[in-house]
Scaffold this active site. Structure first.
Site, mmCIF file in Angstrom:
data_model
loop_
_atom_site.group_PDB
_atom_site.id
_atom_site.type_symbol
_atom_site.label_atom_id
_atom_site.label_comp_id
_atom_site.label_asym_id
_atom_site.label_seq_id
_atom_site.Cartn_x
_atom_site.Cartn_y
_atom_site.Cartn_z
ATOM 1 N N GLN A 149 0.851 -1.276 0.077
ATOM 2 C CA GLN A 149 0.023 0.018 0.111
ATOM 3 C C GLN A 149 0.709 1.274 -0.018
ATOM 4 O O GLN A 149 0.656 2.186 0.810
ATOM 5 C CB GLN A 149 -0.996 0.073 1.105
ATOM 6 C CG GLN A 149 -1.992 -1.100 0.847
ATOM 7 C CD GLN A 149 -2.928 -1.103 2.286
ATOM 8 O OE1 GLN A 149 -2.793 -2.035 3.078
ATOM 9 N NE2 GLN A 149 -4.206 -0.310 1.990
ATOM 10 N N GLY A 151 1.330 2.969 -3.019
ATOM 11 C CA GLY A 151 1.027 3.973 -4.261
ATOM 12 C C GLY A 151 1.887 3.243 -5.373
ATOM 13 O O GLY A 151 1.977 4.027 -6.163
ATOM 14 N N ALA A 157 -1.880 -5.239 -9.082
ATOM 15 C CA ALA A 157 -0.707 -6.248 -9.654
ATOM 16 C C ALA A 157 -1.234 -7.588 -9.194
ATOM 17 O O ALA A 157 -1.000 -8.583 -9.987
ATOM 18 C CB ALA A 157 0.629 -6.110 -8.773
ATOM 19 N N ASP A 200 -3.479 2.019 -13.282
ATOM 20 C CA ASP A 200 -2.420 1.177 -12.807
ATOM 21 C C ASP A 200 -2.744 -0.342 -13.595
ATOM 22 O O ASP A 200 -1.727 -0.843 -14.068
ATOM 23 C CB ASP A 200 -2.849 0.561 -11.564
ATOM 24 C CG ASP A 200 -3.382 1.622 -10.530
ATOM 25 O OD1 ASP A 200 -2.926 2.942 -10.850
ATOM 26 O OD2 ASP A 200 -4.247 1.623 -9.721
HETATM 27 N N1 ADP Z 1 1.281 -6.120 -0.455
HETATM 28 C C1 ADP Z 1 0.121 -6.671 -0.475
HETATM 29 N N2 ADP Z 1 -0.515 -7.886 0.072
HETATM 30 C C2 ADP Z 1 -1.644 -8.314 0.090
HETATM 31 N N3 ADP Z 1 -2.698 -7.580 -0.108
HETATM 32 C C3 ADP Z 1 -2.571 -6.214 -0.456
HETATM 33 C C4 ADP Z 1 -1.249 -5.817 -0.694
HETATM 34 N N4 ADP Z 1 -1.180 -4.509 -0.926
HETATM 35 C C5 ADP Z 1 -2.328 -4.344 -1.188
HETATM 36 N N5 ADP Z 1 -3.161 -5.376 -0.764
HETATM 37 C C6 ADP Z 1 -4.731 -5.484 -0.802
HETATM 38 O O1 ADP Z 1 -5.260 -4.260 -1.700
HETATM 39 C C7 ADP Z 1 -6.072 -3.447 -0.851
HETATM 40 C C8 ADP Z 1 -6.031 -1.967 -1.631
HETATM 41 O O2 ADP Z 1 -4.378 -1.415 -1.688
HETATM 42 P P1 ADP Z 1 -4.181 -0.092 -2.084
HETATM 43 O O3 ADP Z 1 -4.277 0.786 -1.037
HETATM 44 O O4 ADP Z 1 -4.703 -0.062 -3.478
HETATM 45 O O5 ADP Z 1 -2.708 -0.253 -2.243
HETATM 46 P P2 ADP Z 1 -1.426 0.024 -3.512
HETATM 47 O O6 ADP Z 1 -1.199 1.270 -3.364
HETATM 48 O O7 ADP Z 1 -0.386 -1.167 -2.974
HETATM 49 O O8 ADP Z 1 -2.144 -0.522 -4.764
HETATM 50 C C9 ADP Z 1 -5.621 -3.505 0.157
HETATM 51 O O9 ADP Z 1 -6.673 -3.143 1.269
HETATM 52 C C10 ADP Z 1 -5.359 -5.045 0.594
HETATM 53 O O10 ADP Z 1 -6.612 -5.716 0.444
HETATM 54 O O1 LIG Z 2 -3.879 8.556 -6.669
HETATM 55 C C1 LIG Z 2 -3.354 8.013 -7.374
HETATM 56 O O2 LIG Z 2 -2.195 8.447 -8.235
HETATM 57 C C2 LIG Z 2 -3.582 6.480 -7.732
HETATM 58 O O3 LIG Z 2 -4.205 6.092 -6.807
HETATM 59 C C3 LIG Z 2 -4.592 4.611 -6.789
HETATM 60 O O4 LIG Z 2 -3.186 3.868 -7.255
HETATM 61 P P1 LIG Z 2 -2.782 3.035 -5.854
HETATM 62 O O5 LIG Z 2 -1.473 2.530 -6.501
HETATM 63 O O6 LIG Z 2 -3.379 2.142 -5.133
HETATM 64 O O7 LIG Z 2 -2.053 4.332 -4.948
HETATM 65 C C4 LIG Z 2 -5.594 4.475 -7.964
HETATM 66 O O8 LIG Z 2 -5.970 3.178 -8.033
HETATM 67 C C5 LIG Z 2 -5.129 5.166 -9.363
HETATM 68 O O9 LIG Z 2 -6.060 4.786 -10.290
HETATM 69 C C6 LIG Z 2 -4.800 6.570 -9.115
HETATM 70 O O10 LIG Z 2 -4.094 7.251 -10.253
HETATM 71 MG MG MG Z 3 -4.217 0.080 -5.405
#
Ligand code: ADP
Ligand SMILES: O=C(O)[C@H]1O[C@H](OP(=O)(O)O)[C@H](O)[C@@H](O)[C@@H]1O
Ligand code: MG
Length: 386
Positions: A149, A151, A157, A200
């Site tokens: 989490q 960003g 992924a 993404d």
């Molecule tokens: N490294 C991770 N391992 C397992 N689940 C994850 C991980 N990163 C994100 N998630 C899952 O995805 C959800 C959304 O994550 P998000 O805030 O979008 O993070 P990111 O910026 O990595 O996309 C989390 O609440 C969790 O359920």
């Molecule tokens: O705020 C952003 O730039 C992005 O935020 C989310 O991506 P994350 O990697 O989970 O922070 C979102 O999914 C994207 O669409 C935004 O551009």
């Molecule tokens: Mg995300």
């Protein structure tokens, strides 16, 4: 044999038979009928310009980042199993304190819900589009080294790699168009109430460097954005800065998204300006006008800061951007917070300064490596079909 003993005997027989059947089924190898396991990776992504306007009918330029990835494995099995990850889906703790700390730092959720959601979305998409799926079952498991989490799109992924496994397991890759796949990945997260955009998922499906236009006209007419892959050699050397500082991108976006839906003039006009940065940025990259690129990157973060406010962005995240700017680098978030992409227009001596200040501040800094296009011939063919 009395009735009770007879029943027990019968059910033992039954389960023996089942076990024998399962044993036979589990035998793998080319001469047996069990398909081999399928494994796919999907990489982290950097929103280079225009993010987060993808959540708001905008445009972005995004990079698929080779430094980090998630992988998903699909193994044929008797039952359909979604395997929890030993650390990311922790359910066993050393103490009550450990459990509470864990929830405070990383929240309630790991990747299991993401895998379940993409299975559902995939099934429904195939049903709605007359794509037949065979009866076989599978076990899905995942791993990821994408800092959680931050960003860098760790969430999508996991979903993207799982979708790739499903496409191959059911042998329907040729039937699900490349442009539609990011929509499916996003739908899986929407299913869970996560507010996010398409960029993404597009970067992860396509790989490389992609210019994306999510204007309402394209979205309404095509059902997806317009995606233009660009030559990755156009990119100058970039750096990634991050801290282990999980922030929930869905939470970060929900307030601004609501304001935008309510017609808030400031948010709407600022998002339009952010979207234009991607348009201008594409031109700057094509001309290799890196001074302009640096200005656009800085402007991008400044606009985000005004729209979201200091509290939502988080002091540590803002500090990462500012540390880079102190040595004259251009910097902005890669996504919604936790990691920053920096560009040093003055070259290696400035990179050295950047590394020094980041180290002092306790941030990790590393050169950005770009993933080349992920599309194979079978995927490219779907781009040509109507
Ligand atoms: N490294 C991770 N391992 C397992 N689940 C994850 C991980 N990163 C994100 N998630 C899952 O995805 C959800 C959304 O994550 P998000 O805030 O979008 O993070 P990111 O910026 O990595 O996309 C989390 O609440 C969790 O359920
Ligand atoms: O705020 C952003 O730039 C992005 O935020 C989310 O991506 P994350 O990697 O989970 O922070 C979102 O999914 C994207 O669409 C935004 O551009
Ligand atoms: Mg995300």
């Amino acid at each position: 044999m009395d009735y009770k003993t007879r029943k027990m005997h019968d059910s033992n027989e039954e389960s023996d038979q089942k076990r024998r059947k399962a044993d036979i089924k589990m035998e793998r190898g080319p001469e047996k009928n069990i398909p081999p396991p399928i494994e796919h990776k999907a990489y982290a992504r950097i929103g280079l310009l225009g993010n987060p306007s993808d959540v708001y009918d905008g445009r972005t330029v995004s990079i698929s980042l080779a430094n980090f990835w998630a992988s998903v494995k699909l193994e044929p099995s008797d039952d359909l199993v979604i395997a929890p990850h030993p650390t990311h889906d922790l359910v066993q703790f050393k103490s009550l304190g450990h459990l509470v700390d864990r929830l405070k730092n990383e929240g309630y959720y790991g990747g299991v819900r993401l895998l379940m959601a993409i299975c559902k979305v995939f099934n429904n998409h195939c049903k709605d589009n007359g794509i037949n799926l065979h009866e076989g079952n599978f076990t899905l498991s995942y791993d990821t080294n994408i800092p959680r989490q931050t960003g860098l799109s760790g969430s999508s992924a996991i979903v993207c790699a799982a979708l790739s496994c499903l496409l191959d397991f059911y042998k329907v890759r040729h039937l699900v168009k490349v442009e539609v796949r990011p929509n499916l990945i996003l739908s899986a997260e929407k299913e869970l109430g996560i507010v996010a955009g398409l960029q993404d998922r597009v970067a992860q499906v396509y790989g490389g460097l992609v210019y994306m236009d999510f204007s309402k006209t394209y979205m309404d007419d095509l059902g997806h954005g317009k995606y233009i892959p660009m030559d990755t050699n156009l990119l100058p050397p970039l750096h990634l800065i991050y801290a282990e500082n999980p922030s929930d991108s869905g939470k970060v976006h929900s307030t601004v998204r609501q304001k935008w839906l309510d017609g808030d003039k400031f948010i709407i006009s600022s998002m339009e300006e952010v979207a234009n940065l991607a348009l201008e940025g594409r031109a700057a990259l094509l001309e290799k006008d890196y001074a302009r690129l640096a200005r656009l990157m800085n402007r991008n973060f400044d606009l985000r800061r005004r729209m979201f406010g200091e509290d939502a962005l988080g002091a540590l995240n803002i500090e990462m951007v500012e540390v880079a700017r102190r040595v004259g680098a251009a910097s902005k978030f890669t996504g919604s917070g936790g990691a920053v992409v920096a560009f040093c227009p003055d070259g290696p001596s400035q990179v050295k300064l950047l590394e020094d200040v980041c180290k002092k501040a306790g941030f990790v800094v590393q050169p950005v490596e770009v993933v080349p296009s992920r599309l194979k011939e079978i995927d490219l063919k779907t781009l040509l079909s109507k």
